[in-house]
Design an enzyme around this catalytic site. Structure first.
Site, mmCIF file in Angstrom:
data_model
loop_
_atom_site.group_PDB
_atom_site.id
_atom_site.type_symbol
_atom_site.label_atom_id
_atom_site.label_comp_id
_atom_site.label_asym_id
_atom_site.label_seq_id
_atom_site.Cartn_x
_atom_site.Cartn_y
_atom_site.Cartn_z
ATOM 1 N N LEU A 33 0.812 -1.219 0.000
ATOM 2 C CA LEU A 33 0.000 0.000 0.000
ATOM 3 C C LEU A 33 0.845 1.268 0.000
ATOM 4 C CD1 LEU A 33 -2.715 -1.133 2.576
ATOM 5 C CD2 LEU A 33 -2.710 -1.375 0.083
ATOM 6 N N HIS A 37 -3.507 4.324 -2.185
ATOM 7 C CA HIS A 37 -4.467 3.471 -1.476
ATOM 8 C C HIS A 37 -4.990 4.204 -0.238
ATOM 9 C CE1 HIS A 37 -1.820 0.275 -3.366
ATOM 10 N NE2 HIS A 37 -3.006 -0.087 -3.791
ATOM 11 N N GLU A 148 -8.571 6.133 -10.008
ATOM 12 C CA GLU A 148 -8.683 6.407 -11.451
ATOM 13 C C GLU A 148 -7.387 6.126 -12.205
ATOM 14 O OE1 GLU A 148 -10.170 10.389 -11.839
ATOM 15 O OE2 GLU A 148 -12.248 9.723 -11.616
ATOM 16 N N LYS A 149 -6.312 5.781 -11.489
ATOM 17 C CA LYS A 149 -5.095 5.431 -12.223
ATOM 18 C C LYS A 149 -5.355 4.199 -13.094
ATOM 19 C CE LYS A 149 -1.143 3.628 -10.724
ATOM 20 N NZ LYS A 149 -0.864 2.573 -11.743
ATOM 21 N N ASP A 150 -6.100 3.259 -12.517
ATOM 22 C CA ASP A 150 -6.529 2.088 -13.301
ATOM 23 C C ASP A 150 -7.857 2.453 -13.964
ATOM 24 O OD1 ASP A 150 -4.510 -0.047 -12.644
ATOM 25 O OD2 ASP A 150 -5.086 0.589 -10.644
ATOM 26 N N LEU A 184 1.373 7.422 -8.218
ATOM 27 C CA LEU A 184 1.734 6.406 -7.231
ATOM 28 C C LEU A 184 1.292 5.034 -7.713
ATOM 29 C CD1 LEU A 184 1.041 7.981 -3.720
ATOM 30 C CD2 LEU A 184 3.058 8.056 -5.142
HETATM 31 O O1 PAF Z 1 -6.451 -2.568 -8.547
HETATM 32 C C1 PAF Z 1 -6.056 -3.563 -7.900
HETATM 33 O O2 PAF Z 1 -5.222 -3.461 -6.992
HETATM 34 C C2 PAF Z 1 -6.620 -4.932 -8.233
HETATM 35 O O3 PAF Z 1 -6.847 -5.064 -9.591
HETATM 36 C C3 PAF Z 1 -7.899 -5.261 -7.433
HETATM 37 C C4 PAF Z 1 -9.033 -4.335 -7.786
HETATM 38 C C5 PAF Z 1 -7.614 -5.173 -5.940
HETATM 39 C C6 PAF Z 1 -8.341 -6.692 -7.749
HETATM 40 O O4 PAF Z 1 -7.373 -7.619 -7.413
#
Ligand code: PAF
Length: 283
Positions: A33, A37, A148-150, A184
């Protein structure tokens, strides 16, 4: 803060909370983390009575065995951070708990999952949907928080919740960056000092492209970003796509959408990094 290892114990604890009328906020993570996070967890803590954070490195979403093996893991450090920001429960199951038998479910969120990460990492989003749906069924939270990075993952989770009719509100949270601009990521800790320095080119180029876009076409802006990355030693571009933020499909002109996002994926040395930038968002 309590650390829970099994779904049955988690369900038992959370049903008591629910029966007491408490709202539940959930942040799924794969651990390692960082402050990105932490920003999600802070929001879950602020907006709910109970904040649950899962820490689980999900094997089914890794299409590269080495990536899975090298993924950083430090549950103790994660728990220290989570406790300091007011988390109620950490759910940290073993692989056998989440996958007592192979998950054979096949999801399709086309066309959202066929582009960008979907094209480069076959099976990745199927694995994400497998684990996130299992976690959503286990936690039964009111709200779940994603960064939103992903960007593509967030769109796919929203679509999954809609199509599976899971009663949960999905909250997207802004990218958190280092003071020098680097987004990050748990993978940043795998970068050498030299690679980290090179990785700065990513956010710098994306931000520079915002200004460039004001006086150039979309195609020119795309080339601008691609050219800088392609000519930076140590960076290997996988894709840079300028897409409609809802459909994730590439657009040709700035006027083709009210929500325009540039998404990038590249290798910095051996480490794969992603980032994105919003050119336009009409709310
Ligand atoms: O974004 C992440 O860290 C992962 O894809 C998730 C959503 C925890 C699923 O494993």
């Amino acid at each position: 803060m309590k650390v829970i290892r099994t779904i049955s114990e988690l369900k038992q604890e959370l049903s008591a909370c629910r029966n007491a009328g408490q709202s539940i906020g959930f942040v799924p993570t794969m651990g390692a983390l960082h402050q990105g996070h932490a920003s999600l967890v802070r929001r879950a803590v602020a907006e709910n009575d109970i904040a649950v954070v899962s820490v689980f490195v999900n094997p089914t979403q890794f299409n590269d065995k080495n990536d899975l093996k090298n993924y950083p893991r430090d549950l103790q450090a994660d728990c220290e951070l989570l406790e300091s920001i007011g988390t109620t429960y950490v759910f940290a199951p073993e692989v056998e708990e989440m996958y007592p038998e192979p998950d054979t479910r096949v999801f399709s969120f086309a066309p959202l999952d066929t582009v960008m990460e979907g094209g480069c990492r076959p099976g990745h989003f199927n694995g994400v949907a497998q684990i996130v749906s299992k976690l959503f069924y286990a936690v039964e939270a009111d709200k779940a928080y994603f960064g939103e990075k992903d960007f593509q993952q967030l769109a796919i989770i929203r679509e999954m919740v809609r199509t599976l009719q899971i009663p949960i509100e999905i909250i997207g949270c802004p990218i958190v960056r280092e003071s020098d601009g680097l987004a990050l990521s748990s993978r940043n800790m795998l970068l050498t000092a030299e690679e980290r320095n090179r990785a700065l080119t990513i956010s710098r180029t994306l931000f520079a492209s915002l200004e460039y876009a004001m006086s150039h076409t979309l195609a020119e802006t795309k080339s601008f970003v691609e050219d800088v990355i392609n000519t930076t030693e140590g960076l290997k571009l996988e894709y840079y796509q300028i897409v409609d933020g809802n459909t994730l499909q590439e657009i040709a002109n700035w006027d083709d959408s009210d929500y325009v996002v540039g998404c990038i994926a590249l290798f910095c040395g051996k480490i794969r990094l992603i980032d994105n930038i919003k050119y336009k968002e009409v709310k």
